[in-house]
Design an enzyme around this catalytic site. Sequence first.
Site, PDB file in Angstrom:
ATOM      1  N   GLU A 105      -8.420   4.766 -64.597  1.00 55.97           N
ATOM      2  CA  GLU A 105      -7.974   5.347 -65.813  1.00 55.97           C
ATOM      3  C   GLU A 105      -9.631   5.843 -65.850  1.00 55.97           C
ATOM      4  OE1 GLU A 105      -9.612   3.918 -69.668  1.00 55.97           O
ATOM      5  OE2 GLU A 105     -10.408   3.633 -67.979  1.00 55.97           O
ATOM      6  N   GLU A 106     -10.890   5.871 -65.128  1.00 49.48           N
ATOM      7  CA  GLU A 106     -11.570   6.644 -66.246  1.00 49.48           C
ATOM      8  C   GLU A 106     -12.095   8.162 -66.003  1.00 49.48           C
ATOM      9  OE1 GLU A 106     -13.759   5.058 -68.210  1.00 49.48           O
ATOM     10  OE2 GLU A 106     -13.670   2.947 -67.526  1.00 49.48           O
ATOM     11  N   HIS A 117     -20.735   2.711 -69.196  1.00 58.26           N
ATOM     12  CA  HIS A 117     -21.052   3.885 -69.089  1.00 58.26           C
ATOM     13  C   HIS A 117     -22.229   4.412 -69.205  1.00 58.26           C
ATOM     14  CE1 HIS A 117     -15.937   4.979 -69.580  1.00 58.26           C
ATOM     15  NE2 HIS A 117     -16.611   3.700 -69.921  1.00 58.26           N
ATOM     16  N   ASP A 143     -11.150   0.391 -61.732  1.00 61.85           N
ATOM     17  CA  ASP A 143     -12.237   1.206 -61.414  1.00 61.85           C
ATOM     18  C   ASP A 143     -12.940   1.708 -62.424  1.00 61.85           C
ATOM     19  OD1 ASP A 143     -10.043   2.639 -63.143  1.00 61.85           O
ATOM     20  OD2 ASP A 143     -11.079   4.569 -63.269  1.00 61.85           O
ATOM     21  N   ASP A 187     -16.077  -3.008 -67.994  1.00 59.93           N
ATOM     22  CA  ASP A 187     -14.993  -2.170 -67.931  1.00 59.93           C
ATOM     23  C   ASP A 187     -14.092  -1.157 -67.325  1.00 59.93           C
ATOM     24  OD1 ASP A 187     -13.421   0.195 -69.485  1.00 59.93           O
ATOM     25  OD2 ASP A 187     -15.040   1.525 -70.307  1.00 59.93           O
ATOM     26  N   HIS A 189      -7.632  -1.855 -65.627  1.00 56.80           N
ATOM     27  CA  HIS A 189      -7.877  -1.179 -64.955  1.00 56.80           C
ATOM     28  C   HIS A 189      -8.987  -1.309 -63.527  1.00 56.80           C
ATOM     29  CE1 HIS A 189     -11.406   0.927 -66.456  1.00 56.80           C
ATOM     30  NE2 HIS A 189     -10.388   0.770 -67.509  1.00 56.80           N
ATOM     31  N   ASP A 246      -8.724  -3.769 -72.515  1.00 52.29           N
ATOM     32  CA  ASP A 246      -9.850  -2.863 -71.979  1.00 52.29           C
ATOM     33  C   ASP A 246     -10.312  -2.342 -73.498  1.00 52.29           C
ATOM     34  OD1 ASP A 246     -10.834  -1.454 -71.361  1.00 52.29           O
ATOM     35  OD2 ASP A 246      -9.394   0.364 -70.757  1.00 52.29           O
TER      36      ASP A 246
END
Length: 487
Positions: A146-147, A459, A79, A116, A77, A170
């Site tokens: 995705e996030e 994150h 994003d 990520d 992904h 991922d």
Amino acid sequence: MYSNLEELTSHPVFHYFAEISNIPRGSGNEKEISDFLVRFARDRNLEVVQDKALNVIIKKPATIGYESAPIVIIQGHMDMVCEKNKGTLHDFEKDPLQLRIVGDMLYATDTTLGADNGIAVAYALALLDANDIPHPSLEVVITTEEETTMNGALAVDSSHFDGKILINIDSEEDGKLLVSSAGGIRVRQILPISWEPASNDTVPYTIRIKGLKGGHSGISINKERGNSNKLLGRLLHELTTNFTCFIQQINGGLKGNAIPREAEASILIHFDDVQKITDKIQQWDETFKNELQSSDPKVSIGFEKSESISTNVFSKETMRKAITSLLLIPNGVQGMNMGIEGLVESSINLGVVTTTDTEMKFESEIRSSVKSMKYNMVTQAKALAEMLGCKLLIDADYPEWPYNPESKLKKLFEQTYNEKYNDEIEIIAVHAGIECGVFIDKIPGLDAVSIGPDMFSVHTPDEHLSIPSAVNNWEYLLYTLKRMKDL
């Protein structure tokens, strides 16, 4: 291995990682990166599709000798989660990430790195750009959102694909092969705010919970880290129970799928109670430090005088419902998988709390590898919302990825790992949302695995990527693509 960025970006993977790090790609802000991928494909005369959700599918023919090998879907992904340290001026809408090397790790500066899942995009671009890598026909799909919602993957039209093999990139642990993941759903409890005039004999203060590690709400949920929203709820309950205390705002967390690191409340208190409340907050600071001494030892509470943000405060009923919500909305591990040691089966993360002029919003990310348990937690959220007179919004529902013990792709990755490293790869399942479940739902008979290099503190602004692991994982991917004739 690499002492500076110039040396690092001589590697094709990190060349493209650096390129995409110059492009804004927060969830919901993917137009520029999506267009970049389309231009990349067209510049190389590759077949490309960009759909309404801004997903990009790029196809590359097989190299000589691989025309009869099974078509392979490579998936990741575009994003990233956009978090930064408090006081950092970085604007994720326009500013490039400031990459830096520390030892053998790659960081951004005071922000999330976006490995990520930028590493998947970098792998894909390096693979598509190369002329000397043997591979079968490739169908590369890079999705959006995705996030946050997985709406990108959910919107993909499966008719674009001929492949029945999917390699997702991922994962975040080298030497491990991911073969199953949790499904998830987002719930948002909406509390209408009723206001009343503030008392004249009060003074404004701000309470801040800070210093927490945070982390990915799936991968780190079992580490017993503090949730700033939940901690603030406990503190506010104590203050409003024992002192004359009025609330004007409560805000905490930035993303539903990140364990919140900070939260704050704007309150009004009587002059006579300032010292007593200061002492009480110091007691809670010590309590939180004791409770979280192993998982979050740097937790702290800030308490300082501030400017009043309004002449109004929450009504008593609104204040009661707000604090009750913070106390009673479930959070953390809800159940463990009894078949796989150490694997979380179900969890909830109260990730974001926000206050506007009209309402408070409490956003939770629900995850489970068992569909019925996922919807049971939704039912519980509905019951609590109804009890408090709140509205509940439900969206971003995505499926789990069930384990397939007969997977031929899994067996091939096990074989190639053993051949390349003379060791056994670890087979794992993860309590996080992986898009493989969505694609398996869309493409009957799809065989999938997920790999990825070592990443840490994902994150969070401390997110970092192991450079040797990223190179190693790239070489493992290429070695396995070379063996696709064997499937």
